[in-house]
Design a protein around this motif. Structure first.
Motif, PDB file in Angstrom:
ATOM      1  N   ARG A  30       0.822  -1.227   0.000  1.00 30.56           N
ATOM      2  CA  ARG A  30       0.000   0.000   0.000  1.00 30.56           C
ATOM      3  C   ARG A  30       0.846   1.263   0.000  1.00 30.56           C
ATOM      4  NH1 ARG A  30      -1.815   1.787   5.809  1.00 30.56           N
ATOM      5  NH2 ARG A  30       0.125   1.400   6.862  1.00 30.56           N
ATOM      6  N   ASP A  31       2.181   1.126   0.126  1.00 29.33           N
ATOM      7  CA  ASP A  31       3.065   2.284   0.258  1.00 29.33           C
ATOM      8  C   ASP A  31       3.625   2.751  -1.083  1.00 29.33           C
ATOM      9  OD1 ASP A  31       2.742   1.933   3.004  1.00 29.33           O
ATOM     10  OD2 ASP A  31       4.613   0.799   3.198  1.00 29.33           O
ATOM     11  N   PRO A  32       3.463   4.030  -1.408  1.00 28.86           N
ATOM     12  CA  PRO A  32       4.142   4.567  -2.588  1.00 28.86           C
ATOM     13  C   PRO A  32       5.655   4.605  -2.346  1.00 28.86           C
ATOM     14  CG  PRO A  32       2.354   6.012  -1.885  1.00 28.86           C
ATOM     15  CD  PRO A  32       2.568   5.017  -0.806  1.00 28.86           C
ATOM     16  N   ILE A  33       6.416   4.367  -3.412  1.00 28.69           N
ATOM     17  CA  ILE A  33       7.872   4.411  -3.370  1.00 28.69           C
ATOM     18  C   ILE A  33       8.324   5.495  -4.341  1.00 28.69           C
ATOM     19  CG2 ILE A  33      10.017   3.130  -3.725  1.00 28.69           C
ATOM     20  CD1 ILE A  33       8.258   1.984  -1.443  1.00 28.69           C
ATOM     21  N   LEU A  34       9.181   6.390  -3.842  1.00 25.93           N
ATOM     22  CA  LEU A  34       9.743   7.469  -4.668  1.00 25.93           C
ATOM     23  C   LEU A  34      11.226   7.227  -4.880  1.00 25.93           C
ATOM     24  CD1 LEU A  34       8.131  10.582  -2.925  1.00 25.93           C
ATOM     25  CD2 LEU A  34       7.262   9.271  -4.874  1.00 25.93           C
ATOM     26  N   MET A  35      11.704   7.565  -6.066  1.00 29.28           N
ATOM     27  CA  MET A  35      13.115   7.406  -6.413  1.00 29.28           C
ATOM     28  C   MET A  35      13.719   8.790  -6.646  1.00 29.28           C
ATOM     29  SD  MET A  35      13.237   3.801  -7.951  1.00 29.28           S
ATOM     30  CE  MET A  35      14.818   4.059  -8.493  1.00 29.28           C
ATOM     31  N   ALA A  36      14.763   9.105  -5.905  1.00 30.46           N
ATOM     32  CA  ALA A  36      15.436  10.403  -6.056  1.00 30.46           C
ATOM     33  C   ALA A  36      16.515  10.283  -7.128  1.00 30.46           C
ATOM     34  CB  ALA A  36      16.020  10.858  -4.722  1.00 30.46           C
ATOM     35  N   SER A  37      16.095   9.937  -8.341  1.00 28.75           N
ATOM     36  CA  SER A  37      17.044   9.636  -9.414  1.00 28.75           C
ATOM     37  C   SER A  37      17.672  10.872 -10.036  1.00 28.75           C
ATOM     38  CB  SER A  37      16.355   8.816 -10.507  1.00 28.75           C
ATOM     39  OG  SER A  37      15.337   9.581 -11.123  1.00 28.75           O
ATOM     40  N   ASN A  38      16.934  11.962 -10.105  1.00 30.26           N
ATOM     41  CA  ASN A  38      17.413  13.189 -10.733  1.00 30.26           C
ATOM     42  C   ASN A  38      17.938  12.906 -12.142  1.00 30.26           C
ATOM     43  OD1 ASN A  38      17.725  15.945 -10.761  1.00 30.26           O
ATOM     44  ND2 ASN A  38      19.735  15.921  -9.807  1.00 30.26           N
ATOM     45  N   TYR A  39      17.254  12.036 -12.857  1.00 30.89           N
ATOM     46  CA  TYR A  39      17.615  11.650 -14.229  1.00 30.89           C
ATOM     47  C   TYR A  39      19.036  11.096 -14.321  1.00 30.89           C
ATOM     48  CZ  TYR A  39      13.561  14.572 -15.121  1.00 30.89           C
ATOM     49  OH  TYR A  39      12.316  15.134 -15.098  1.00 30.89           O
ATOM     50  N   GLY A  40      19.534  10.519 -13.246  1.00 30.55           N
ATOM     51  CA  GLY A  40      20.886   9.970 -13.250  1.00 30.55           C
ATOM     52  C   GLY A  40      21.960  11.018 -13.059  1.00 30.55           C
ATOM     53  N   GLY A  41      21.596  12.189 -12.564  1.00 28.45           N
ATOM     54  CA  GLY A  41      22.560  13.262 -12.339  1.00 28.45           C
ATOM     55  C   GLY A  41      23.495  12.971 -11.178  1.00 28.45           C
ATOM     56  N   ALA A  42      24.537  13.763 -11.101  1.00 27.96           N
ATOM     57  CA  ALA A  42      25.575  13.568 -10.077  1.00 27.96           C
ATOM     58  C   ALA A  42      25.106  13.953  -8.679  1.00 27.96           C
ATOM     59  CB  ALA A  42      26.819  14.365 -10.450  1.00 27.96           C
ATOM     60  N   LYS A  43      24.056  14.754  -8.585  1.00 27.36           N
ATOM     61  CA  LYS A  43      23.569  15.212  -7.279  1.00 27.36           C
ATOM     62  C   LYS A  43      22.132  14.754  -7.057  1.00 27.36           C
ATOM     63  CE  LYS A  43      26.411  19.354  -7.369  1.00 27.36           C
ATOM     64  NZ  LYS A  43      26.428  20.789  -7.375  1.00 27.36           N
ATOM     65  N   HIS A  44      21.758  14.670  -5.792  1.00 30.59           N
ATOM     66  CA  HIS A  44      20.376  14.352  -5.447  1.00 30.59           C
ATOM     67  C   HIS A  44      19.476  15.529  -5.838  1.00 30.59           C
ATOM     68  CE1 HIS A  44      21.923  10.963  -3.359  1.00 30.59           C
ATOM     69  NE2 HIS A  44      22.266  11.573  -2.244  1.00 30.59           N
ATOM     70  N   PRO A  45      18.206  15.252  -6.164  1.00 30.41           N
ATOM     71  CA  PRO A  45      17.273  16.349  -6.445  1.00 30.41           C
ATOM     72  C   PRO A  45      16.980  17.124  -5.152  1.00 30.41           C
ATOM     73  CG  PRO A  45      16.120  14.263  -6.389  1.00 30.41           C
ATOM     74  CD  PRO A  45      17.571  13.933  -6.269  1.00 30.41           C
ATOM     75  N   GLN A  46      16.541  18.349  -5.302  1.00 29.52           N
ATOM     76  CA  GLN A  46      16.286  19.193  -4.136  1.00 29.52           C
ATOM     77  C   GLN A  46      15.236  18.601  -3.211  1.00 29.52           C
ATOM     78  OE1 GLN A  46      18.196  21.823  -3.237  1.00 29.52           O
ATOM     79  NE2 GLN A  46      17.093  21.563  -1.335  1.00 29.52           N
ATOM     80  N   TRP A  47      14.229  17.957  -3.764  1.00 29.71           N
ATOM     81  CA  TRP A  47      13.175  17.397  -2.916  1.00 29.71           C
ATOM     82  C   TRP A  47      13.716  16.330  -1.974  1.00 29.71           C
ATOM     83  CZ3 TRP A  47      12.114  12.251  -3.158  1.00 29.71           C
ATOM     84  CH2 TRP A  47      12.388  11.578  -4.342  1.00 29.71           C
ATOM     85  N   TYR A  48      14.828  15.683  -2.323  1.00 30.19           N
ATOM     86  CA  TYR A  48      15.461  14.707  -1.427  1.00 30.19           C
ATOM     87  C   TYR A  48      15.829  15.385  -0.105  1.00 30.19           C
ATOM     88  CZ  TYR A  48      19.319  12.065   0.629  1.00 30.19           C
ATOM     89  OH  TYR A  48      20.144  11.421   1.509  1.00 30.19           O
ATOM     90  N   TYR A  49      16.471  16.545  -0.188  1.00 32.75           N
ATOM     91  CA  TYR A  49      16.884  17.274   1.014  1.00 32.75           C
ATOM     92  C   TYR A  49      15.670  17.776   1.796  1.00 32.75           C
ATOM     93  CZ  TYR A  49      21.297  16.947  -1.379  1.00 32.75           C
ATOM     94  OH  TYR A  49      22.393  16.451  -2.030  1.00 32.75           O
ATOM     95  N   ASN A  50      14.625  18.151   1.082  1.00 26.94           N
ATOM     96  CA  ASN A  50      13.405  18.587   1.752  1.00 26.94           C
ATOM     97  C   ASN A  50      12.802  17.448   2.586  1.00 26.94           C
ATOM     98  OD1 ASN A  50      13.801  20.979   0.382  1.00 26.94           O
ATOM     99  ND2 ASN A  50      12.149  20.642  -1.079  1.00 26.94           N
TER     100      ASN A  50
END
Length: 164
Positions: free
Chosen positions: A83-103
């Motif tokens: 029942r749990d949604p899973i999110l991936m902080a892929s950032n299109y394979g970029g070198a850094k995490h997306p900003q929402w990861y830090y949020n």
């Protein structure tokens, strides 16, 4: 509108597979990075979540800014594990995490697809491998992202959203 269930085990058809091939191409990646983030939020609202430009279903993630404390919204693809949604902080394979990861790291309480959740990062290695394999069933491009992040030593973070 309730969050649509995305079954990672679902058999996908030929049209879906063709869309995945396009999405993994250079033009498809450009479209996903530059146009879809601007159009998908509007399409999501206008069609009650039934349409988007992307290949897989997405929904708005509402977080609190890690530094600013201000509300932030980003449209993200996802899938379900039970029942749990899973999110991936892929950032299109970029070198850094997306900003929402830090949020989410700073403020775990969030809203996804209009529902309230608490986000927890998946840290168990076996669980991470299992979930990443499921993600690749939903969108094979996650293999590409992992290959892009490996040389810079970045592991793509996964978040499990637990209902509040």
């Amino acid at each position: 509108m309730p969050l649509r269930y995305v079954d990672p085990h679902k058999k996908r058809g030929r049209i879906y597979e063709a869309n995945v091939r396009f999405g993994r191409s250079r033009p498809g990646q450009s479209l996903a990075r530059h146009l879809a983030p601007r159009v998908d939020p509007w399409l999501h609202r206008a069609t009650a979540g039934r349409m988007n430009m992307g290949l897989v279903i997405n929904a708005p993630l509402k977080t609190t800014g890690a530094k600013s404390g201000q509300p932030r919204v980003v449209q993200l693809t996802y899938f379900h594990d039970g029942r749990d949604p899973i999110l991936m902080a892929s950032n299109y394979g970029g070198a850094k995490h997306p900003q929402w990861y830090y949020n989410l790291k700073a403020h775990a309480e969030c809203e996804f697809g209009g529902e309230s959740f608490v986000a927890t990062e998946v840290t168990d290695a076996d669980e991470y491998r299992r979930l990443y394999a499921l993600a690749e069933h939903v969108y094979a491009g996650y293999r590409d992202y992992r290959a892009k992040t490996a040389p810079v030593g970045r592991q793509i973070p996964l978040f499990r959203l637990n209902p509040r």
